[in-house]
Scaffold this motif. Structure first.
Motif, mmCIF file in Angstrom:
data_model
loop_
_atom_site.group_PDB
_atom_site.id
_atom_site.type_symbol
_atom_site.label_atom_id
_atom_site.label_comp_id
_atom_site.label_asym_id
_atom_site.label_seq_id
_atom_site.Cartn_x
_atom_site.Cartn_y
_atom_site.Cartn_z
ATOM 1 N N SER A 83 0.852 -1.199 0.000
ATOM 2 C CA SER A 83 0.000 0.000 0.000
ATOM 3 C C SER A 83 0.882 1.240 0.000
ATOM 4 O O SER A 83 2.089 1.164 0.289
ATOM 5 C CB SER A 83 -0.893 0.016 1.246
ATOM 6 N N ARG A 84 0.293 2.365 -0.306
ATOM 7 C CA ARG A 84 1.061 3.621 -0.344
ATOM 8 C C ARG A 84 1.636 3.959 1.032
ATOM 9 O O ARG A 84 2.705 4.569 1.126
ATOM 10 C CB ARG A 84 0.168 4.746 -0.864
ATOM 11 N N GLN A 85 0.943 3.575 2.084
ATOM 12 C CA GLN A 85 1.417 3.876 3.430
ATOM 13 C C GLN A 85 2.704 3.122 3.770
ATOM 14 O O GLN A 85 3.440 3.520 4.688
ATOM 15 C CB GLN A 85 0.337 3.516 4.467
ATOM 16 N N GLU A 86 2.975 2.041 3.044
ATOM 17 C CA GLU A 86 4.187 1.253 3.303
ATOM 18 C C GLU A 86 5.418 1.794 2.589
ATOM 19 O O GLU A 86 6.526 1.271 2.774
ATOM 20 C CB GLU A 86 3.955 -0.202 2.887
ATOM 21 N N LEU A 87 5.246 2.816 1.775
ATOM 22 C CA LEU A 87 6.394 3.392 1.064
ATOM 23 C C LEU A 87 7.357 4.043 2.053
ATOM 24 O O LEU A 87 6.936 4.636 3.048
ATOM 25 C CB LEU A 87 5.923 4.450 0.067
ATOM 26 N N PRO A 88 8.663 3.982 1.787
ATOM 27 C CA PRO A 88 9.613 4.734 2.606
ATOM 28 C C PRO A 88 9.269 6.226 2.562
ATOM 29 O O PRO A 88 8.774 6.719 1.547
ATOM 30 C CB PRO A 88 10.963 4.455 1.928
ATOM 31 N N PRO A 89 9.527 6.971 3.632
ATOM 32 C CA PRO A 89 9.166 8.398 3.673
ATOM 33 C C PRO A 89 9.691 9.198 2.488
ATOM 34 O O PRO A 89 8.986 10.049 1.951
ATOM 35 C CB PRO A 89 9.785 8.867 4.996
ATOM 36 N N ILE A 90 10.916 8.929 2.058
ATOM 37 C CA ILE A 90 11.468 9.711 0.957
ATOM 38 C C ILE A 90 10.673 9.485 -0.329
ATOM 39 O O ILE A 90 10.473 10.409 -1.118
ATOM 40 C CB ILE A 90 12.979 9.392 0.745
ATOM 41 N N VAL A 91 10.176 8.261 -0.534
ATOM 42 C CA VAL A 91 9.418 7.955 -1.751
ATOM 43 C C VAL A 91 8.025 8.573 -1.688
ATOM 44 O O VAL A 91 7.460 8.941 -2.719
ATOM 45 C CB VAL A 91 9.318 6.430 -1.968
ATOM 46 N N GLN A 92 7.478 8.719 -0.486
ATOM 47 C CA GLN A 92 6.169 9.345 -0.350
ATOM 48 C C GLN A 92 6.181 10.793 -0.800
ATOM 49 O O GLN A 92 5.136 11.398 -1.014
ATOM 50 C CB GLN A 92 5.688 9.234 1.100
ATOM 51 N N ASN A 93 7.373 11.362 -0.977
ATOM 52 C CA ASN A 93 7.503 12.735 -1.448
ATOM 53 C C ASN A 93 7.747 12.816 -2.952
ATOM 54 O O ASN A 93 8.041 13.894 -3.467
ATOM 55 C CB ASN A 93 8.647 13.432 -0.713
ATOM 56 N N CYS A 94 7.642 11.682 -3.656
ATOM 57 C CA CYS A 94 7.968 11.651 -5.082
ATOM 58 C C CYS A 94 6.856 10.981 -5.881
ATOM 59 O O CYS A 94 6.085 10.177 -5.358
ATOM 60 C CB CYS A 94 9.264 10.881 -5.317
ATOM 61 N N CYS A 95 6.810 11.313 -7.167
ATOM 62 C CA CYS A 95 5.969 10.569 -8.101
ATOM 63 C C CYS A 95 6.667 9.245 -8.431
ATOM 64 O O CYS A 95 7.894 9.185 -8.514
ATOM 65 C CB CYS A 95 5.764 11.360 -9.395
ATOM 66 N N LEU A 96 5.868 8.210 -8.618
ATOM 67 C CA LEU A 96 6.413 6.930 -9.065
ATOM 68 C C LEU A 96 6.439 6.899 -10.589
ATOM 69 O O LEU A 96 5.688 7.633 -11.222
ATOM 70 C CB LEU A 96 5.562 5.787 -8.510
ATOM 71 N N PRO A 97 7.319 6.086 -11.191
ATOM 72 C CA PRO A 97 8.182 5.091 -10.565
ATOM 73 C C PRO A 97 9.341 5.712 -9.802
ATOM 74 O O PRO A 97 9.765 6.837 -10.094
ATOM 75 C CB PRO A 97 8.684 4.262 -11.749
#
Length: 637
Positions: free
Chosen positions: A75-89
């Protein structure tokens, strides 16, 4: 396998996942990335599909994902904090303080890591094209990167949503790509190749002035790659085929005849596209393939009569299937190629004109007078004059001698004189930022380069989180090395175009962001209601883009045309120390006026803005500082 390197850094690849259509994983950026992983036979990354909504159906995934890649659903909540600040991929190295984000950056990284893992796969590195520049320029600067990375995938996704209707409109981006495939190819040795093509045509009795494939005596059916042997293939197909089979391209074994050597450049036949960027199969083809496949699936199902409108695109689609490893990768990713009839290619005269690039305008102003003085006089008559705000503390300086060595720009590869000027520039920025920052603030160093600004700020403000954003990988790696030497724990590194950074922050800073990059930084800060401290550079590169039109402020728009504003930008670059003093003075005045337009535009959106001249002015020919603070946060610098 021999040559494969061991003990590589563990990296996690995060991809959005929303749904599946016709065996294709959406969004299309995810399909493209998975396709490249299969093409490269890359097992380096731990792949995580990030659910864009909680009720996403994942039962069909096993039918369309490569069995060679182990994939985890999160889930999105499991993303590392730094990735939560970025668009994927996005790709993250452990520990989680170095992130790469954005399609082009991630695809280029996958190629590089695949090659490093197995250097025998030289054809994989070849995907990066001539001088490894394929899709390297950011989308704001390069229309081609923007088309491949953003507008084509987005347009196809929207087309698929609309395809259930009676008459879905063909995306304009598809027609733009069709026309680009019809443009003459430009390669670094095209004069030599075009002379070989002229020789080939004359030997075959083809008149270069006639449409392709027509000889003087009889019509000639357009041949496809797999229908002819190498002796009768066009020069373009021979070059493309030789590159893919890792052989040398066709080369002249003796000196060309005199009538070929002496032919004027204008008389040489143009080179025609085999692949998206020209003669060679590159990363651009990888990006386009899943997108165009999905488009053609819908066209064949609902609008088959429209196929005739895209003869070059269809020819590209048929040809790309013959590239080694493409069919295998497609099969692993659930892409089942269509068997399309051979297109009857229409002449370029019958096809629509290429769409004009966004933001490019023709200027036919009969009243325009060249040179900066008439433009400056025009502004002065309307009450706009060259005026700098006073520097808040011109004599302030960091005590560089007491700072750890890795904080100083002297640690970088630069002369002592340049290092001193860099320290002087940093004094100005650090003073303004440290006077604005509060404990717990997030500070973003945009276009960070080797981290000169961000590292000083992270060291000076340990209670703040500092993020460095830079598109050039090697610069960011150097910055991380310096940070590691200092043991900084309040710093993040993100390799991405700044538009892929989506996190909230309080202060944005940029030292010598080139051309419109300064405008992108200011816009990013305004969107977040963050303060900004920007030192512009390369005024001569400023031009209208898909996002910005110049002049920017309503005040300047009422007075200056785009062309007049460009005059100011061109002369604003004439501030180099070797120029005559009077010319440097005019350059400095033009710099001020260009930045006043930027300041007025921010003021119109609720900011208090000052344009300051850094001290000492000799610290850089580009020594303006634009400082903006949201009105709701006060006005003190």
């Amino acid at each position: 396998m021999k040559g494969i390197k061991k003990n590589m850094t563990e990296e996690y690849l995060y991809l959005d996942f929303s749904h599946i259509i016709e065996g294709c994983v959406f969004p299309l950026h995810t399909s493209v990335t998975l396709f490249l992983l299969s093409y490269c036979d890359c097992k380096i990354f731990k792949v995580c599909l990030v659910l864009t909504k909680e009720n996403t159906d994942i039962s069909l995934l096993k039918n369309v994902l490569s069995q060679n890649v182990e994939i985890k659903i999160i889930s999105r909540q499991e993303l590392p904090p730094i990735v939560q600040n970025c668009c994927l991929p996005a790709v993250v190295e452990r520990p989680d303080n170095f992130c790469r984000a954005g399609l082009a950056v991630i695809l280029r990284h996958i190629i590089q890591k695949s090659y490093e893992a197995d250097p025998s796969k030289k054809e994989i590195l070849g995907l990066l094209g001539f001088k490894k520049t394929c899709l390297k320029a950011c989308a704001e600067v390069s229309q081609w990167t923007r088309l491949c990375e953003l507008t084509i995938p987005s347009a196809i996704e929207n087309f698929l949503k609309d395809s259930s209707g009676q008459h879905p409109a063909i995306p304009a981006e598809i027609m733009l790509l069709e026309n680009k495939l019809g443009e003459p190819v430009r390669v670094h040795n095209d004069d030599k190749l075009r002379r070989q093509k002229l020789k080939q045509q004359k030997a075959a009795g083809v008149d270069p002035s006639l449409p392709k494939g027509k000889s003087k005596s009889e019509p000639q059916k357009q041949e496809t790659w797999d229908e002819v042997d190498s002796s009768s293939q066009s020069l373009e197909l021979q070059m493309a085929f030789s590159k893919l089979t890792v052989h040398e391209g066709p080369a002249a074994t003796h000196r060309e005849p005199a009538h070929i050597r002496k032919a004027s450049t204008a008389a040489l036949p143009p080179l025609e596209h085999v692949f998206a960027e020209g003669l060679y199969f590159t990363l651009a083809d990888i990006v386009l393939l899943p997108c165009i496949h999905q488009f053609l699936v819908i066209i064949c199902k609902n609008l088959s009569e429209k196929l005739i409108e895209f003869p070059l695109l269809v020819a590209w689609y048929r040809r790309i299937q013959e590239v080694p490893r493409v069919k295998r990768a497609a099969s692993q990713c659930g892409i089942h190629f269509l068997h399309l009839p051979e297109s009857q290619t229409t002449s370029r005269e019958q096809q629509p004109n290429a769409t004009e690039a966004p933001g490019v305008e023709e200027q036919n102003d009969p009243s325009f007078v060249g040179g900066p003085r008439p433009t400056m006089t025009k502004l002065m008559e309307k009450g706009i004059e060259v005026m700098f705000s006073p520097h808040p503390c011109p004599a302030w300086t960091l005590d560089w001698n007491k700072l750890p060595a890795a904080v100083s720009p002297k640690e970088g590869k630069m002369s002592s004189d340049r290092a001193l000027r860099k320290q002087q520039q940093l004094n100005n920025l650090v003073y303004v930022v440290t006077n604005q920052a509060k404990p717990g603030d997030r500070i973003v160093d945009f276009c960070s380069g080797g981290g000169h600004v961000g590292i000083v700020l992270a060291h000076m403000l340990p209670s703040c989180q500092v993020t460095l954003i830079e598109n050039k990988e090697l610069s960011l790696i150097r910055a991380k090395k310096r940070s590691d030497e200092l043991g900084l724990s309040n710093i993040w590194f993100i390799q991405a175009n700044m538009e892929y950074f989506t996190g909230m922050f309080n202060i944005g800073v940029a030292l010598h962001a080139c051309g419109v990059a300064t405008d992108m930084v200011i816009e990013h800060c305004i969107q977040t209601r963050a303060a900004f401290v920007a030192c512009p550079c390369c005024y001569g590169f400023i031009q209208n883009t898909s996002k910005f039109n110049f002049p920017k402020s309503e005040q300047f728009k009422k007075i200056l045309s785009y062309k007049e504003h460009m005059i100011l930008c061109r002369f604003a670059d004439q501030t180099a120390v070797q120029l005559p003093p009077q010319r440097r003075l005019i350059g400095k005045q033009c710099m001020c006026l260009v930045d006043l337009d930027r300041a007025r535009a921010a003021e119109e959106r609720g900011y208090t803005v000052q344009v300051i001249s850094m001290e000492p002015e000799s610290c850089s020919p580009k020594n303006n500082l634009i400082v903006g603070i949201p009105v709701e946060k006060g006005t003190d610098i």
